[in-house]
Design an enzyme around this catalytic site. Structure first.
Site, PDB file in Angstrom:
ATOM      1  CB  CYS A 156      -0.885   0.014   1.246  1.00 40.50           C
ATOM      2  SG  CYS A 156       0.113  -0.090   2.726  1.00 40.50           S
ATOM      3  CB  CYS A 180      -1.878  -3.088   8.406  1.00 43.46           C
ATOM      4  SG  CYS A 180      -3.039  -2.953   7.051  1.00 43.46           S
TER       5      CYS A 180
END
Ligand code: FES
Length: 125
Positions: free
Chosen positions: A35, A104
């Site tokens: 990302c 994440c």
């Protein structure tokens, strides 16, 4: 639609140890290729323990919650204990993350481990 745990929401809304240590003993930075998010950890070390830890995270809610949680988990611990901390430990401490957000959690412990490596390199260890 996946939902965040209460712990994730708490650490995202009230991140602990956010900021920067100007005279840090070690700095670790990692980026997430999925990302493009970035996370930087700063540590102060005394007697082989994490005396202070701060972070700056440019990323999603999960990345911020992970940074906050990992900073709390590291504070006051020995370098060995922090090196043994895994990304899975951090996700577990947050009562889990939605499956599409697990990547994440890969930033937190990695960034902290890099800060310790940086400290050791500076010490000539
Ligand atoms: Fe980038 Fe979460 S979406 S770290």
């Amino acid at each position: 639609m996946a939902f965040y745990s209460e712990k994730v929401m708490d650490h995202f809304a009230n991140p602990r140890n956010i900021g920067e240590i100007k005279d840090a003993d070690g700095i670790g930075e990692v980026g997430n290729p999925v990302c493009g998010d970035m996370m930087t950890f700063y540590i102060k070390v005394k007697d082989d323990k994490i005396e202070d830890v701060k972070f700056k995270t440019f990323g999603c809610a999960a990345a911020i919650a992970v940074s906050s949680m990992v900073s709390e988990m590291a504070l006051g611990k020995t370098l060995k204990q922090v090196i043994d901390l895994t990304n899975a430990d951090v996700a577990k401490a947050l009562d889990g993350l939605p499956s599409n957000k697990m990547h994440c959690s890969n930033l937190g412990a990695d960034a902290l481990h890099k800060a310790i490596e940086n400290y050791k390199t500076k010490q000539g260890k």
